[in-house]
Structure formats: C-alpha cells, structure tokens
Design a protein around this motif. Structure first.
Motif, PDB file in Angstrom:
ATOM      1  N   ILE A  72      53.626  61.617  -3.211  1.00 23.14           N
ATOM      2  CA  ILE A  72      54.760  60.949  -3.846  1.00 23.14           C
ATOM      3  C   ILE A  72      54.289  60.221  -5.106  1.00 23.14           C
ATOM      4  CG2 ILE A  72      56.588  59.241  -3.508  1.00 23.14           C
ATOM      5  CD1 ILE A  72      56.382  59.841  -0.488  1.00 23.14           C
ATOM      6  N   HIS A  73      53.235  59.432  -4.948  1.00 20.80           N
ATOM      7  CA  HIS A  73      52.673  58.719  -6.096  1.00 20.80           C
ATOM      8  C   HIS A  73      51.268  58.238  -5.762  1.00 20.80           C
ATOM      9  CE1 HIS A  73      52.292  56.159  -9.576  1.00 20.80           C
ATOM     10  NE2 HIS A  73      53.430  56.665 -10.033  1.00 20.80           N
ATOM     11  N   SER A  74      50.382  58.314  -6.728  1.00 22.58           N
ATOM     12  CA  SER A  74      49.003  57.881  -6.466  1.00 22.58           C
ATOM     13  C   SER A  74      48.944  56.388  -6.123  1.00 22.58           C
ATOM     14  CB  SER A  74      48.111  58.192  -7.656  1.00 22.58           C
ATOM     15  OG  SER A  74      48.668  57.630  -8.826  1.00 22.58           O
ATOM     16  N   ASP A  75      49.879  55.601  -6.668  1.00 23.97           N
ATOM     17  CA  ASP A  75      49.925  54.165  -6.336  1.00 23.97           C
ATOM     18  C   ASP A  75      50.183  53.942  -4.848  1.00 23.97           C
ATOM     19  OD1 ASP A  75      49.462  53.400  -8.879  1.00 23.97           O
ATOM     20  OD2 ASP A  75      51.538  52.806  -9.347  1.00 23.97           O
ATOM     21  N   ILE A  76      51.050  54.773  -4.293  1.00 28.56           N
ATOM     22  CA  ILE A  76      51.399  54.604  -2.878  1.00 28.56           C
ATOM     23  C   ILE A  76      50.199  54.967  -2.010  1.00 28.56           C
ATOM     24  CG2 ILE A  76      53.066  55.186  -1.064  1.00 28.56           C
ATOM     25  CD1 ILE A  76      55.052  55.948  -3.162  1.00 28.56           C
ATOM     26  N   GLU A  77      49.429  55.966  -2.461  1.00 27.88           N
ATOM     27  CA  GLU A  77      48.207  56.322  -1.728  1.00 27.88           C
ATOM     28  C   GLU A  77      47.195  55.186  -1.815  1.00 27.88           C
ATOM     29  OE1 GLU A  77      46.531  60.125  -2.795  1.00 27.88           O
ATOM     30  OE2 GLU A  77      44.676  59.735  -1.678  1.00 27.88           O
ATOM     31  N   ARG A  78      46.987  54.689  -3.029  1.00 27.43           N
ATOM     32  CA  ARG A  78      45.981  53.644  -3.230  1.00 27.43           C
ATOM     33  C   ARG A  78      46.348  52.359  -2.498  1.00 27.43           C
ATOM     34  NH1 ARG A  78      45.832  51.899  -8.480  1.00 27.43           N
ATOM     35  NH2 ARG A  78      46.831  53.855  -9.044  1.00 27.43           N
ATOM     36  N   GLY A  79      47.623  51.973  -2.596  1.00 27.19           N
ATOM     37  CA  GLY A  79      48.037  50.696  -1.991  1.00 27.19           C
ATOM     38  C   GLY A  79      48.573  50.852  -0.574  1.00 27.19           C
ATOM     39  N   PHE A  80      48.262  51.983   0.061  1.00 29.77           N
ATOM     40  CA  PHE A  80      48.806  52.299   1.382  1.00 29.77           C
ATOM     41  C   PHE A  80      48.560  51.177   2.391  1.00 29.77           C
ATOM     42  CE2 PHE A  80      48.544  53.993   5.654  1.00 29.77           C
ATOM     43  CZ  PHE A  80      49.576  54.915   5.725  1.00 29.77           C
ATOM     44  N   ILE A  81      49.618  50.742   3.055  1.00 29.80           N
ATOM     45  CA  ILE A  81      49.442  49.771   4.144  1.00 29.80           C
ATOM     46  C   ILE A  81      49.722  50.461   5.472  1.00 29.80           C
ATOM     47  CG2 ILE A  81      50.142  47.557   5.119  1.00 29.80           C
ATOM     48  CD1 ILE A  81      51.109  46.793   2.265  1.00 29.80           C
ATOM     49  N   ARG A  82      50.955  50.889   5.643  1.00 30.05           N
ATOM     50  CA  ARG A  82      51.332  51.615   6.850  1.00 30.05           C
ATOM     51  C   ARG A  82      52.428  52.625   6.545  1.00 30.05           C
ATOM     52  NH1 ARG A  82      49.253  50.414  11.408  1.00 30.05           N
ATOM     53  NH2 ARG A  82      48.180  48.452  11.729  1.00 30.05           N
TER      54      ARG A  82
END
Ligand SMILES: Nc1nc2c(ncn2[C@@H]2O[C@H](COP(=O)(O)OP(=O)(O)OP(=O)(O)O)[C@@H](O)[C@H]2O)c(=O)[nH]1
Ligand SMILES: [Mg+2]
Length: 348
Positions: free
Chosen positions: A293-303
């Motif tokens: 979806i977005h590299s930010d969501i991968e990097r900042g993944f919480i749960r």
C-alpha cells in the motif's frame, strides 16, 4: 504480474488475448502472425470485492490487475537465425505462460491438440537445454583453469540438464524452479504454465482432454465465441450467455487460474472512499503486505487489524464483527491469508 500467451501459429493466441482483455487486436487468418506483441491489463474478477463494495458503498472499487501479452507469431520464426533471442527477449519478463492449443478445424485441417502441445513444449525445452549446455561448457572450461565459480549453480545446472534431456520441463522440479542461483536464466520451461484448449463453438467443453506434464492444468475456452462476447456490452453478453446456457465467462476461470498459478492471493482494504483488492504472493507477512500500500505503512507498522472476508460478511458489518470477536490484532510476522480484510495501524 505479466502472463505471456504462447503457442503454435494460428492456435488462436490473439483470439484468446482479445477474449481475455476485451481488446480488438487483429486476428490473422493463419498467416504466421504479426510481430508486435499485444499488451493489455485485466481486472481479476472477484465476487468478494463485489460483496465488500455493497457493504461499504465506496466512491471507488479497485480490483486486482494482471497483464497479458500476446506474443504474436514470433515463436514460429524458426528459420530466423535470431529467433531464439527474439523468443527470449519477449518471454523473459513473463511470470507465467498461457499455452493456447488449437482444437478446432481450420481450412479443412483437423486439429492435433496433443501433438501441437508436445511440439511447442519441446521448443521450450530445447531452448532451455541449449542455454544450460552453453553455460555448463563455459563453467567446465573455467573449472579446468582452476576457477571455482559457483559450485551450487554448477550442480543445479547439471540437474537441469538431466531433466531437460529426459524430456521434462524445469517447472516439474521445485528446487530448480525456485533456486535463486538460476533465477537470472529465466528458463522458459520453468515458468508456470496453463494450457488453453481453444474449442470451436460446437465442441463440448471437456470433449478434448490432453495428457499433460506434472503441474500443467488445462482450461477449455471457445475462443472465437468468447472473443465476440467480450466485445459486446456486459448486458448483451449476459443475455447471450443465458441463451446458450453458459453460467459465467470461461475467461474468468482462466484469469482466476492464472492468478493462483502465480501463487498470488488478495487481501482487501475497505472504507467509504475505496474498497480495494491488493495482490501479494502467498506466504507474505503482514508488514511486507503493508508495503504494497505504501512504504511508510511498512516502515511504521504497528499492528494489523484483521478480519476474514467470510467472518465480516457473516457479521454484516465491521462493528458487528468486532463485537463478535472476529477482528484480530496481528503482528508484523502474521502470514496474510487470501481474503483477509486488513486495517493497518502505523506510525510515521
Ligand atoms: N473456429 C474457430 N476459429 C478460431 C478460433 N480461434 C481462432 N480461430 C481462427 O483461427 C485463425 C487464427 O487465429 P488467431 O487468434 O489469429 O491465432 P494466433 O495464434 O494469434 O495466430 P498467429 O498470431 O498467426 O500465430 C483466425 O482465422 C481465427 O478466426 C476458435 O476458437 N474457433
Ligand atoms: Mg496472433
């Protein structure tokens, strides 16, 4: 994801391409085909997406996409001295092959589907074998000079040679199919393959059966008929199908088969703005899936907040699914399942 449509000249490759993609590429009258490949993207039909869209009524509904390439008659250009390079260049980027086999009469010529299949399959094997042979010779020379090279690659190539030499495709061997050492060779016979039995309108689906190698599945399609239907409006096509007692387009079966053949699954994101199917390889973990979806969501993944499609539909709404305890919180290593509806929590 890209799927190459291949087969002998006049097998109906362009016809099947048109049927699959709704394109209107020129169909030749058994001429050996034109040279330029036809390329089109196709929405992967998914009833789950339709149901989710009904639940959320979003501004936009986005299906998964795969790309089909009709390679024209290039593969028949045996006489051209650079034909092998042409074949490789065109097929190299494809993730899988759809092999079209003629089952209908043409100009009084009766079909020989089994023979045609084997002919073309043999071309794939010989192409691979030549590459393996050349590479092995080179490596052996270097070995003699004392250069070690990559022993694992050497051993795998020898195995590949034996397999090809016994008339079997590289896709039959899991180790060879998946070996990172052999990835760069993009072997044609290692690519997953679906056979399309291209039937005439008056041939019963299932009337032609082939003896196929391990792991190759066949789908029957009345190519010319499906091509005509694909060029009608959806309503008209539906009427025709009802008349003829066809439940759903045979092309849908093929598109779905190619999707799973590639080892692909879909997860969904939902909301009032968009309901969307995302394509991932089976076995992908949640954090990686977020990166689609977005590299930010991968990097900042919480749960990942996950609910299975069936559970969501059975509950009737997201809130109801939550109340019923069907919405789970999963960590970064959770292996995403086909049909998961996911809401990623992240922090950037
Ligand atoms: N009866 C019948 N004819 C078909 C069918 N599919 C294709 N044809 C005919 O077969 C001929 C070749 O079809 P194409 O789709 O151009 O075949 P192709 O494999 O793309 O051919 P090349 O690109 O020349 O290798 C055309 O005259 C088509 O009308 C089919 O399902 N039934
Ligand atoms: Mg063609």
């Amino acid at each position: 994801m890209e799927i190459g449509i291949v087969g002998l000249p006049g097998a109906g490759k362009t016809t099947i391409f048109n049927a699959l993609t709704g394109s209107e590429a020129e169909v030749s009258a058994y001429s050996g085909g034109k040279k330029d490949p036809n390329i089109a993207q196709v929405k992967v039909p998914d009833e789950r997406l339709v149901k989710l869209s009904k639940m959320y009524n979003p501004k936009k509904t986005s299906p998964a996409i795969i790309q089909y390439v009709d390679l024209g008659g290039s593969l028949s250009a045996k006489d051209e001295k650079d034909s092998m390079d042409a074949i490789l260049r065109l097929l190299r980027p494809c993730d899988a092959l759809v092999h079209v086999v003629r089952c209908f009469d043409i100009a009084g010529q009766s079909p020989d589907p089994q023979g045609d299949f084997e002919n073309f399959e043999t071309e794939l094997l010989l192409t691979d074998q030549m590459i393996v042979e050349r590479r092995l010779e080179k490596m052996e020379k270097e070995l003699k000079k004392g250069k070690k090279g990559n022993p694992k690659e050497f051993e795998l190539l020898k195995k590949a040679y034996q397999l090809l030499d016994s008339g079997r495709a590289l896709r039959e061997n899991e180790e060879i199919r998946n070996a990172p050492e052999l990835k760069g060779y993009t072997f044609l016979s290692a690519k997953p393959c679906i056979v399309v039995l291209n039937l005439a309108e008056d041939q019963e689906s299932g009337s032609v059966e082939l003896d196929l190698p391990l792991g190759v599945v066949a789908v029957s399609i009345k190519g010319a008929l499906e091509m005509e239907l694909s060029q009608l409006s959806e309503d008209e096509a539906e009427l025709f199908r009802k008349d003829m007692g066809i439940e759903k387009p045979a092309t849908h079966v093929l598109i779905k088969e190619s999707y799973s053949l590639l080892g692909l699954i879909s997860f969904f994101t939902v909301g009032e703005d968009e309901v969307k199917a995302w394509t991932i390889k089976r076995g992908t973990v949640a954090q990686k899936a977020a990166g689609r979806i977005h590299s930010d969501i991968e990097r900042g993944f919480i749960r990942a907040e996950v609910v299975a499609f069936e559970d969501l539909i059975a509950a009737g709404s997201y809130q109801a699914a939550q109340k019923a305890g069907k919405v789970r919180l999963e960590g970064k290593d959770y292996i995403v399942q086909d049909g998961d509806v996911i809401n990623f929590r992240f922090n950037v």
